[in-house]
Design a protein around this motif. Structure first.
Motif, PDB file in Angstrom:
ATOM      1  N   SER A 136       0.848  -1.193   0.000  1.00 33.84           N
ATOM      2  CA  SER A 136       0.000   0.000   0.000  1.00 33.84           C
ATOM      3  C   SER A 136       0.883   1.242   0.000  1.00 33.84           C
ATOM      4  O   SER A 136       1.777   1.374   0.845  1.00 33.84           O
ATOM      5  CB  SER A 136      -0.924   0.009   1.218  1.00 33.84           C
ATOM      6  N   VAL A 137       0.640   2.123  -0.954  1.00 32.23           N
ATOM      7  CA  VAL A 137       1.422   3.356  -1.103  1.00 32.23           C
ATOM      8  C   VAL A 137       0.627   4.516  -0.516  1.00 32.23           C
ATOM      9  O   VAL A 137      -0.608   4.527  -0.571  1.00 32.23           O
ATOM     10  CB  VAL A 137       1.740   3.603  -2.596  1.00 32.23           C
ATOM     11  N   THR A 138       1.317   5.479   0.043  1.00 33.17           N
ATOM     12  CA  THR A 138       0.645   6.577   0.740  1.00 33.17           C
ATOM     13  C   THR A 138      -0.269   7.384  -0.176  1.00 33.17           C
ATOM     14  O   THR A 138      -1.374   7.763   0.207  1.00 33.17           O
ATOM     15  CB  THR A 138       1.675   7.521   1.372  1.00 33.17           C
ATOM     16  N   GLU A 139       0.163   7.665  -1.407  1.00 36.28           N
ATOM     17  CA  GLU A 139      -0.637   8.430  -2.347  1.00 36.28           C
ATOM     18  C   GLU A 139      -0.505   7.850  -3.748  1.00 36.28           C
ATOM     19  O   GLU A 139       0.533   7.263  -4.098  1.00 36.28           O
ATOM     20  CB  GLU A 139      -0.205   9.905  -2.363  1.00 36.28           C
ATOM     21  N   GLN A 140      -1.550   8.022  -4.544  1.00 32.42           N
ATOM     22  CA  GLN A 140      -1.579   7.463  -5.888  1.00 32.42           C
ATOM     23  C   GLN A 140      -0.416   7.955  -6.749  1.00 32.42           C
ATOM     24  O   GLN A 140       0.125   7.204  -7.565  1.00 32.42           O
ATOM     25  CB  GLN A 140      -2.904   7.820  -6.566  1.00 32.42           C
ATOM     26  N   GLN A 141      -0.012   9.204  -6.565  1.00 30.76           N
ATOM     27  CA  GLN A 141       1.033   9.779  -7.414  1.00 30.76           C
ATOM     28  C   GLN A 141       2.378   9.075  -7.255  1.00 30.76           C
ATOM     29  O   GLN A 141       3.245   9.184  -8.125  1.00 30.76           O
ATOM     30  CB  GLN A 141       1.189  11.264  -7.093  1.00 30.76           C
ATOM     31  N   TYR A 142       2.549   8.319  -6.158  1.00 31.09           N
ATOM     32  CA  TYR A 142       3.831   7.648  -5.925  1.00 31.09           C
ATOM     33  C   TYR A 142       3.826   6.177  -6.369  1.00 31.09           C
ATOM     34  O   TYR A 142       4.852   5.500  -6.254  1.00 31.09           O
ATOM     35  CB  TYR A 142       4.192   7.709  -4.442  1.00 31.09           C
ATOM     36  N   VAL A 143       2.689   5.681  -6.850  1.00 29.73           N
ATOM     37  CA  VAL A 143       2.583   4.258  -7.195  1.00 29.73           C
ATOM     38  C   VAL A 143       3.591   3.880  -8.276  1.00 29.73           C
ATOM     39  O   VAL A 143       4.314   2.886  -8.160  1.00 29.73           O
ATOM     40  CB  VAL A 143       1.148   3.914  -7.638  1.00 29.73           C
ATOM     41  N   SER A 144       3.662   4.664  -9.325  1.00 27.65           N
ATOM     42  CA  SER A 144       4.567   4.345 -10.424  1.00 27.65           C
ATOM     43  C   SER A 144       6.018   4.349  -9.964  1.00 27.65           C
ATOM     44  O   SER A 144       6.797   3.456 -10.306  1.00 27.65           O
ATOM     45  CB  SER A 144       4.376   5.343 -11.572  1.00 27.65           C
ATOM     46  N   THR A 145       6.385   5.344  -9.159  1.00 28.34           N
ATOM     47  CA  THR A 145       7.757   5.446  -8.659  1.00 28.34           C
ATOM     48  C   THR A 145       8.113   4.256  -7.781  1.00 28.34           C
ATOM     49  O   THR A 145       9.192   3.652  -7.926  1.00 28.34           O
ATOM     50  CB  THR A 145       7.941   6.757  -7.881  1.00 28.34           C
ATOM     51  N   VAL A 146       7.205   3.904  -6.853  1.00 28.86           N
ATOM     52  CA  VAL A 146       7.456   2.782  -5.948  1.00 28.86           C
ATOM     53  C   VAL A 146       7.523   1.471  -6.735  1.00 28.86           C
ATOM     54  O   VAL A 146       8.385   0.624  -6.483  1.00 28.86           O
ATOM     55  CB  VAL A 146       6.368   2.711  -4.857  1.00 28.86           C
ATOM     56  N   ALA A 147       6.646   1.300  -7.710  1.00 31.26           N
ATOM     57  CA  ALA A 147       6.654   0.078  -8.518  1.00 31.26           C
ATOM     58  C   ALA A 147       7.971  -0.069  -9.280  1.00 31.26           C
ATOM     59  O   ALA A 147       8.545  -1.155  -9.347  1.00 31.26           O
ATOM     60  CB  ALA A 147       5.479   0.074  -9.485  1.00 31.26           C
ATOM     61  N   GLN A 148       8.450   1.030  -9.840  1.00 31.43           N
ATOM     62  CA  GLN A 148       9.720   0.978 -10.564  1.00 31.43           C
ATOM     63  C   GLN A 148      10.880   0.641  -9.638  1.00 31.43           C
ATOM     64  O   GLN A 148      11.770  -0.137  -9.993  1.00 31.43           O
ATOM     65  CB  GLN A 148       9.965   2.320 -11.259  1.00 31.43           C
ATOM     66  N   GLU A 149      10.873   1.209  -8.425  1.00 23.92           N
ATOM     67  CA  GLU A 149      11.944   0.928  -7.478  1.00 23.92           C
ATOM     68  C   GLU A 149      11.910  -0.533  -7.033  1.00 23.92           C
ATOM     69  O   GLU A 149      12.966  -1.176  -6.897  1.00 23.92           O
ATOM     70  CB  GLU A 149      11.832   1.852  -6.265  1.00 23.92           C
ATOM     71  N   LEU A 150      10.708  -1.073  -6.836  1.00 24.14           N
ATOM     72  CA  LEU A 150      10.580  -2.483  -6.483  1.00 24.14           C
ATOM     73  C   LEU A 150      11.098  -3.386  -7.596  1.00 24.14           C
ATOM     74  O   LEU A 150      11.784  -4.381  -7.355  1.00 24.14           O
ATOM     75  CB  LEU A 150       9.114  -2.814  -6.176  1.00 24.14           C
ATOM     76  N   GLN A 151      10.784  -3.029  -8.828  1.00 19.48           N
ATOM     77  CA  GLN A 151      11.255  -3.819  -9.966  1.00 19.48           C
ATOM     78  C   GLN A 151      12.770  -3.751 -10.102  1.00 19.48           C
ATOM     79  O   GLN A 151      13.409  -4.740 -10.472  1.00 19.48           O
ATOM     80  CB  GLN A 151      10.571  -3.328 -11.245  1.00 19.48           C
ATOM     81  N   GLN A 152      13.339  -2.596  -9.783  1.00 16.64           N
ATOM     82  CA  GLN A 152      14.796  -2.466  -9.824  1.00 16.64           C
ATOM     83  C   GLN A 152      15.462  -3.325  -8.768  1.00 16.64           C
ATOM     84  O   GLN A 152      16.627  -3.726  -8.919  1.00 16.64           O
ATOM     85  CB  GLN A 152      15.190  -1.003  -9.647  1.00 16.64           C
ATOM     86  N   LEU A 153      14.718  -3.626  -7.686  1.00 14.65           N
ATOM     87  CA  LEU A 153      15.230  -4.502  -6.634  1.00 14.65           C
ATOM     88  C   LEU A 153      14.919  -5.971  -6.928  1.00 14.65           C
ATOM     89  O   LEU A 153      15.039  -6.822  -6.046  1.00 14.65           O
ATOM     90  CB  LEU A 153      14.638  -4.105  -5.281  1.00 14.65           C
ATOM     91  N   ASP A 154      14.499  -6.266  -8.169  1.00 16.33           N
ATOM     92  CA  ASP A 154      14.192  -7.613  -8.645  1.00 16.33           C
ATOM     93  C   ASP A 154      12.918  -8.210  -8.070  1.00 16.33           C
ATOM     94  O   ASP A 154      12.733  -9.429  -8.082  1.00 16.33           O
ATOM     95  CB  ASP A 154      15.357  -8.581  -8.385  1.00 16.33           C
ATOM     96  N   PHE A 155      11.994  -7.361  -7.574  1.00 18.75           N
ATOM     97  CA  PHE A 155      10.676  -7.842  -7.186  1.00 18.75           C
ATOM     98  C   PHE A 155       9.811  -7.958  -8.442  1.00 18.75           C
ATOM     99  O   PHE A 155       9.938  -7.165  -9.377  1.00 18.75           O
ATOM    100  CB  PHE A 155       9.996  -6.868  -6.211  1.00 18.75           C
ATOM    101  N   SER A 156       8.939  -8.946  -8.447  1.00 13.87           N
ATOM    102  CA  SER A 156       7.903  -9.000  -9.480  1.00 13.87           C
ATOM    103  C   SER A 156       6.761  -8.131  -8.982  1.00 13.87           C
ATOM    104  O   SER A 156       5.933  -8.568  -8.186  1.00 13.87           O
ATOM    105  CB  SER A 156       7.431 -10.446  -9.694  1.00 13.87           C
ATOM    106  N   ALA A 157       6.714  -6.885  -9.430  1.00 19.49           N
ATOM    107  CA  ALA A 157       5.787  -5.891  -8.887  1.00 19.49           C
ATOM    108  C   ALA A 157       4.933  -5.298 -10.002  1.00 19.49           C
ATOM    109  O   ALA A 157       5.435  -4.973 -11.082  1.00 19.49           O
ATOM    110  CB  ALA A 157       6.560  -4.774  -8.181  1.00 19.49           C
TER     111      ALA A 157
END
Length: 402
Positions: free
Chosen positions: A228-249
Motif C-alpha cells: 500500500s502506497v501513501t498516495e496514488q502519485q507515488y505508485v509508479s515510482t514505488v513500482a519501478q523501485e521495487l522492480q529495480q530490486l528484482d521484485f515482481s511488482a
C-alpha cells in the motif's frame, strides 16, 4: 393501417419480416456489449478505482517477466523501507479441514489465504474488522453443501496438518471465531477459500512445511504480497523501485490490464454499433419497401380498389417496418442482456472482481437507444422507399400491364 400492416406482415413473402433475423443479431451484439461494459466498469470503479486499488501494488514470488524475488522476511522488510510505502501485507497459502469427529459438525476442506487490502469479496453476513486478528476467520457462505453463515459470531473448530516427515504429517486442532461470510461466487483466490490474518496464515503454512513460523517466513516466504502506497502519485515510482530490486511488482490497476482504457474503447464500440445498426436498418427498410411494392403490385392494386389511398399504402409499409423494428429491438435487447448475464462469471474471473447482476444492466439511455434503433431505421427506410416506389398508382400500373 395497423390491421392491414399486421395481416401483410404475417406473410413472409410480402413483408420486411425476412430482415428480422439480421437486425436481431446486430441488436444482440450491441446490447450485450453495452451490458458487459456496464458491469465491468461498475466493478472496476467500485473495487479498484474507489476502494484503494489505485494506491496498491502486487508482489509475486513467481516469475512474471524479468523481475523475480522471493518474498521472505528480509525482502518484505526491504520493501517496507521504500519511501512512500505505508504497508506490506504478505499472503501465505495453506489449508484447514474438519476438526472434529462429531457427526453433526460440517465436513469441509478449505484453502486458506491471508486477508489482504486487495481482498474485497461481497460480505453476506457479519463484518470484517480491520485488521483481521489472528484468531478470526472469514468463510464462504457455502462450500461443498455446507452453510457457514450459521457460524458467524461463533467458535469454529478446524484442523490443519503439521508435517512430521517428507511425506507424513499429523493433524493439529485449533478454533477460529467466524467474523463474516462472503458470496462464494467471488473467487479471486479460487473456490473454497477461507481468509485469516497474515500471522495465522503464516502459522498454518509453516506447520504444513514442518518448520517454525519465523523460519518459514525467513526462508520459504510468502506467495504474494500487497504493497500500500501513501498516495496514488507515488505508485509508479514505488513500482519501478521495487522492480529495480528484482521484485515482481505490478500496480493493482494493471491486474485489469488498463481496463479503464479498454472500457472507453468498448463504450465507443457500442455507440458506433448503434449507428451501424441504424444505417443497416435504414438501407434494409429502403430496399424492402421498393422490392415489396414490385412483388405485391396486384395486391396493392386490390387495396386501392377497396378504397385505400396511395398514402394509405405507404402507411401500411410503415406499419410493417415498425412491427419488424419493434420486435427486433425488444427481442435483440432481451437476448443480448440475458447473454451478458450468463457471461458474468467469466467477467468476474477475468477481472478478479465481483460484478453484481444489477450492474450488468446498461445505461437506460443507451439501452433504450439500442432497443429502438431497428424500429427507427426501418421506419425511415420504409418512408423514403415507399414514397419513391409509390410515385405511381399501383392500380393504374396494373391496368397497363393487363
Amino acid at each position: 393501417m395497423w390491421r392491414w400492416a399486421w395481416l401483410t406482415w404475417r406473410r413472409s413473402d410480402s413483408s420486411v419480416r425476412s430482415t428480422l433475423g439480421l437486425l436481431v443479431i446486430l441488436t444482440i451484439l450491441v446490447s450485450g456489449l453495452a451490458s458487459v461494459t456496464a458491469g465491468a466498469r461498475s466493478a472496476v470503479e467500485r473495487d479498484v478505482l474507489h476502494s484503494g486499488g489505485l494506491t496498491q501494488i502486487e508482489l509475486s514470488s513467481i516469475e512474471t517477466g524479468r523481475s523475480v524475488r522471493s518474498l521472505d522476511t528480509a525482502s518484505l522488510d526491504q520493501a517496507r523501507g521504500i519511501e512512500h510505502v505505508a504497508e506490506v501485507v504478505p499472503d501465505y497459502v495453506s489449508s484447514i479441514y474438519t476438526g472434529t469427529r462429531d457427526p453433526a459438525a460440517p465436513t469441509f476442506d478449505l484453502t486458506t489465504h491471508s486477508w489482504r487490502p486487495s481482498t474485497r469479496p461481497s460480505i453476506t453476513r457479519g463484518e470484517v474488522p480491520q485488521p483481521l486478528q489472528p484468531g478470526q476467520i472469514v468463510l464462504p457462505a457455502r462450500s461443498a453443501g455446507v452453510d457457514f453463515t450459521r457460524y458467524v459470531g461463533k467458535e469454529f473448530p478446524a484442523a490443519y496438518t503439521r508435517a512430521t516427515g517428507e511425506r507424513s504429517g499429523t493433524p493439529e486442532h485449533t478454533t477460529f471465531t467466524v467474523v463474516a461470510t462472503y458470496d462464494p461466487e467471488w473467487q479471486l483466490d479460487g473456490p473454497d477459500t477461507a481468509y485469516v490474518s497474515p500471522e495465522a496464515a503464516a502459522t498454518l503454512a509453516a506447520a504444513k512445511a514442518g518448520m517454525p513460523p519465523e523460519r518459514y517466513r525467513s526462508t520459504t516466504g510468502a506467495t504474494s504480497a500487497v504493497v500500500s502506497v501513501t498516495e496514488q502519485q507515488y505508485v509508479s515510482t514505488v513500482a519501478q523501485e521495487l522492480q529495480q530490486l528484482d521484485f515482481s511488482a505490478a500496480p493493482v490497476t494493471d491486474r485489469v490490464r488498463n481496463l479503464p482504457g479498454v472500457l472507453g474503447a468498448a463504450d465507443l464500440g457500442y455507440r458506433v454499433g448503434i449507428l451501424v445498426v441504424l444505417a443497416i436498418a435504414v438501407l434494409t427498410g429502403l430496399s424492402n419497401a421498393r422490392s415489396s411494392i414490385r412483388s405485391r403490385l396486384s395486391e396493392l392494386a386490390v387495396l386501392r380498389i377497396l378504397g385505400n389511398s396511395v398514402s394509405g399504402l405507404r402507411r401500411i409499409l410503415l406499419g410493417e417496418a415498425l412491427l419488424t423494428g419493434l420486435l427486433a429491438g425488444v427481442l435483440g435487447s432481451a437476448v443480448g442482456i440475458g447473454g451478458a448475464l450468463l457471461l458474468r462469471g467469466p467477467v468476474e474471473g477475468l477481472l478478479g472482481l465481483e460484478v453484481p447482476v444489477t450492474s450488468m444492466l446498461p445505461n437506460p439511455l443507451w439501452g433504450t437507444a439500442a432497443a429502438l434503433t431497428p424500429l427507427l431505421g426501418l421506419a425511415i427506410g420504409a418512408l423514403v422507399g415507399g414514397r419513391v416506389a409509390l410515385r405511381r398508382d399501383p392500380y393504374l400500373l396494373t391496368r397497363r400491364q393487363t
